[in-house]
Design an enzyme around this catalytic site. Sequence first.
Site, PDB file in Angstrom:
ATOM      1  N   GLU A 169       0.818  -1.218   0.000  1.00  0.00           N
ATOM      2  CA  GLU A 169       0.000   0.000   0.000  1.00  0.00           C
ATOM      3  C   GLU A 169       0.854   1.271   0.000  1.00  0.00           C
ATOM      4  O   GLU A 169       0.498   2.270   0.619  1.00  0.00           O
ATOM      5  CB  GLU A 169      -1.005   0.009   1.164  1.00  0.00           C
ATOM      6  CG  GLU A 169      -2.082  -1.034   1.021  1.00  0.00           C
ATOM      7  CD  GLU A 169      -3.323  -0.759   1.873  1.00  0.00           C
ATOM      8  OE1 GLU A 169      -3.506   0.378   2.339  1.00  0.00           O
ATOM      9  OE2 GLU A 169      -4.102  -1.706   2.080  1.00  0.00           O
ATOM     10  N   HIS A 173      -1.777  -0.938  10.136  1.00  0.00           N
ATOM     11  CA  HIS A 173      -1.188  -2.258  10.367  1.00  0.00           C
ATOM     12  C   HIS A 173       0.056  -2.115  11.231  1.00  0.00           C
ATOM     13  O   HIS A 173       0.692  -1.053  11.255  1.00  0.00           O
ATOM     14  CB  HIS A 173      -0.758  -2.913   9.051  1.00  0.00           C
ATOM     15  CG  HIS A 173      -1.867  -3.542   8.267  1.00  0.00           C
ATOM     16  ND1 HIS A 173      -1.878  -4.882   7.928  1.00  0.00           N
ATOM     17  CD2 HIS A 173      -2.996  -3.018   7.743  1.00  0.00           C
ATOM     18  CE1 HIS A 173      -2.966  -5.148   7.220  1.00  0.00           C
ATOM     19  NE2 HIS A 173      -3.658  -4.035   7.093  1.00  0.00           N
TER      20      HIS A 173
END
Length: 488
Positions: free
Chosen positions: A152, A476
């Site tokens: 990402e 995350h």
Amino acid sequence: MIDNNNYLISMGRKNSAGKSTAPVPKTTTNQINSNNNNQIKLLTYNVFIRPPGIKNNANDYKDERLECLVSEKLEPKKNSKIVYGPNRIPNTSYRVDKCKFPYIPFLSPWRTPQYLLGNNSLTNNDNSTSTEEFVSLSKSIIQEFDIICFQELFSAFSYRQRRFIQQAKTQGFLYSAASPLPPYFKSTFLVDGGLVVLSKYPIKETGYLLYTQGVDSDMLASKGVLYTKIQTSPDKMIHLFTTHLQASYAHPEVPGQVATSTTTATANPNIKNDSIRTIQLNQLRDFILSKTFDDQHTIILAGDLNVDGRTSRDNAKDSKTYIEMLDILCNTNKKYTSTLVDNNQLPASFYNNKKVFSVNDLLKQDCQGDHPPTVGDLFTTKQPTTNLPLQVPRETALTNPNDYGCMKRLDYILILNREFDLSSSNGASTSPVNIRLKSDTSSTTSATTAPIHLKDSTKVEPFFIEGFPFTQLSDHYGVSTILLNDRL
């Protein structure tokens, strides 16, 4: 629409053997040796830098978080005493000098932030309450690692990825690879796959395989697997694969509430998502095979696999989907593998269903069989009125409210061990390759392979940050390990 079976990109120039090599600076033996001793610190991190305009909440502070990670000018510090919590999450936290934070223009995806000392609204946002002792880092936060796999970190419609790679290069990450932009006039993809590898060691070969198109918002990203072959010493290589698989977005729980440990859902709301991810796992395994079957160099798979390793929020042992994932990675499937055999990308010996790999899950191994959460972590506080323990989401500025307290383990560093030997029919290098299985066991894990990493070095990297509206550098956690070069 792209023919995904044939969309295999090799980035860089071709060498005399017909394999692709990355366009990287010429490297000498002395340069490789100077990268250090025997230890190589590897990190995988879903850094949550999506294209402009895409966010979970009011603001996801893309530029600020990237600056914290890569900037030397912010003089980052790290807490000196590391303590592990009940879910094996360390309290690793960072601070930066916010008075030296750059002014970030409104159109920051297309402009370079300018450093205006002491002139930034972030200096008025201070969530720091820690009295811990912090020690200065030599350079930036990413400088603590030698090889980094990002997920990402998108390049589409933004210069963020390009700026980040350029800054990292000045700090010793001379080598990099990234997933390519999609062929816009031949597909329905809107953005790239968001994969980046940074390395202080030479990248000798790269490649990219585009997966079967995803569903939901994943269908807009050209998701795939990024391959880099990295030279860690004059006679050592690692095959490194990083990927970000199809996500499951449906949540049976009430949005914004802490997830329960069980669900009463009578049907799987993610059946399409799970089916796509299964296809992608088969494509991933076969791509790994095609790049690694003809040598004995170490194979590493690192990334956000979007498979929850935990049985439930409160049970850190193997989930059913985790076991199924390992089974797919370890065993060929004629339905998928036959395509590569027919295209001469794999020997015919792989045609039938075979066990080709066993897997060492380094985080699980170093956490005594448990799966620490990497998304939706919880921490325990006390209720203000009753003083009783209360579990609340640890991070809420970046995380999707549907994932508050979900306690999922989605991020992995896996070692894939070959369960076959290569031989030719008459011993000549030009003869057809035969595959001889080492074992007929159905186990997906390897208990006999000598460890290639420093024991107990694999851990969650939460990247907590103090003094900002956000409390960590992504939604995350990362996962890191220390590889031992003499065992690769």
